[in-house]
Design a protein around this motif. Structure first.
Motif, mmCIF file in Angstrom:
data_model
loop_
_atom_site.group_PDB
_atom_site.id
_atom_site.type_symbol
_atom_site.label_atom_id
_atom_site.label_comp_id
_atom_site.label_asym_id
_atom_site.label_seq_id
_atom_site.Cartn_x
_atom_site.Cartn_y
_atom_site.Cartn_z
ATOM 1 N N MET A 287 -0.350 84.837 70.213
ATOM 2 C CA MET A 287 -0.252 85.023 71.659
ATOM 3 C C MET A 287 -0.958 83.886 72.385
ATOM 4 O O MET A 287 -0.482 83.408 73.417
ATOM 5 C CB MET A 287 -0.865 86.366 72.072
ATOM 6 C CG MET A 287 -0.006 87.549 71.715
ATOM 7 S SD MET A 287 -0.643 89.108 72.392
ATOM 8 C CE MET A 287 -2.112 89.362 71.410
ATOM 9 N N LEU B 87 5.885 83.998 69.882
ATOM 10 C CA LEU B 87 5.920 85.361 70.405
ATOM 11 C C LEU B 87 6.529 86.337 69.395
ATOM 12 O O LEU B 87 6.060 87.469 69.251
ATOM 13 C CB LEU B 87 6.686 85.410 71.728
ATOM 14 C CG LEU B 87 5.983 84.749 72.908
ATOM 15 C CD1 LEU B 87 6.909 84.700 74.117
ATOM 16 C CD2 LEU B 87 4.676 85.462 73.245
ATOM 17 N N LEU C 253 -1.361 88.275 77.850
ATOM 18 C CA LEU C 253 -0.925 89.217 76.813
ATOM 19 C C LEU C 253 -2.111 89.819 76.068
ATOM 20 O O LEU C 253 -2.074 90.980 75.678
ATOM 21 C CB LEU C 253 0.017 88.528 75.813
ATOM 22 C CG LEU C 253 1.431 88.244 76.316
ATOM 23 C CD1 LEU C 253 2.180 87.385 75.300
ATOM 24 C CD2 LEU C 253 2.187 89.529 76.594
ATOM 25 N N ILE D 215 5.995 91.356 75.169
ATOM 26 C CA ILE D 215 6.426 90.206 74.363
ATOM 27 C C ILE D 215 7.940 90.209 74.215
ATOM 28 O O ILE D 215 8.589 89.180 74.373
ATOM 29 C CB ILE D 215 5.726 90.200 72.989
ATOM 30 C CG1 ILE D 215 4.245 89.822 73.155
ATOM 31 C CG2 ILE D 215 6.429 89.250 72.018
ATOM 32 C CD1 ILE D 215 3.425 89.991 71.883
#
Length: 127
Positions: A38, A53, A99, A115
């Protein structure tokens, strides 16, 4: 050369430097790897954002399959110097990697969904 107004030299020794490894080491293998991917998504020249990702999502799904607690429930305790260092590193990294902040605050499933949505957006733009 240091800028005396924006970056005074007498504060250089107090600057905080953090790398994802500082946070990854506080977690199990799969969660740590998800955090790594991430953090680097869209930033590493030899790897596409979508690839990173997808790797992060894969590791999160593996971690989720074996976990019942939210990641925030397993944060290191801040009552030791090491715990305070890791908690501080996590908070700093969260400010740079949205994230990761989602993972900390809402758990695995929510960040997996985010994601997936980001991957869909990127792949949709490429078409």
């Amino acid at each position: 050369m240091s800028n005396i107004i924006d970056h005074p030299p007498h504060y250089e020794a107090c600057r905080v430097s953090i790398e994802p490894i500082d946070v990854c080491e506080a977690y199990d293998f799969c969660t740590g790897n998800a955090i790594k991917y991430m953090c680097r998504a869209g930033k590493k020249a030899s790897s596409s954002e979508v690839t990173d990702l997808k790797k992060a999502r894969w590791y999160l799904e593996r971690a989720l399959a074996s976990k019942t607690l939210r990641i925030a429930d397993r944060l290191p305790l801040a009552d030791t110097p090491e715990g305070m260092r890791v908690r501080g590193a996590i908070l700093l990294l969260c400010s740079q990697v949205p994230l990761l902040a989602t993972l900390i605050n809402f758990g695995f499933q929510t960040v997996i969904e985010q994601i997936s949505a980001r991957i869909d957006d990127i792949e949709g733009d490429a078409s």
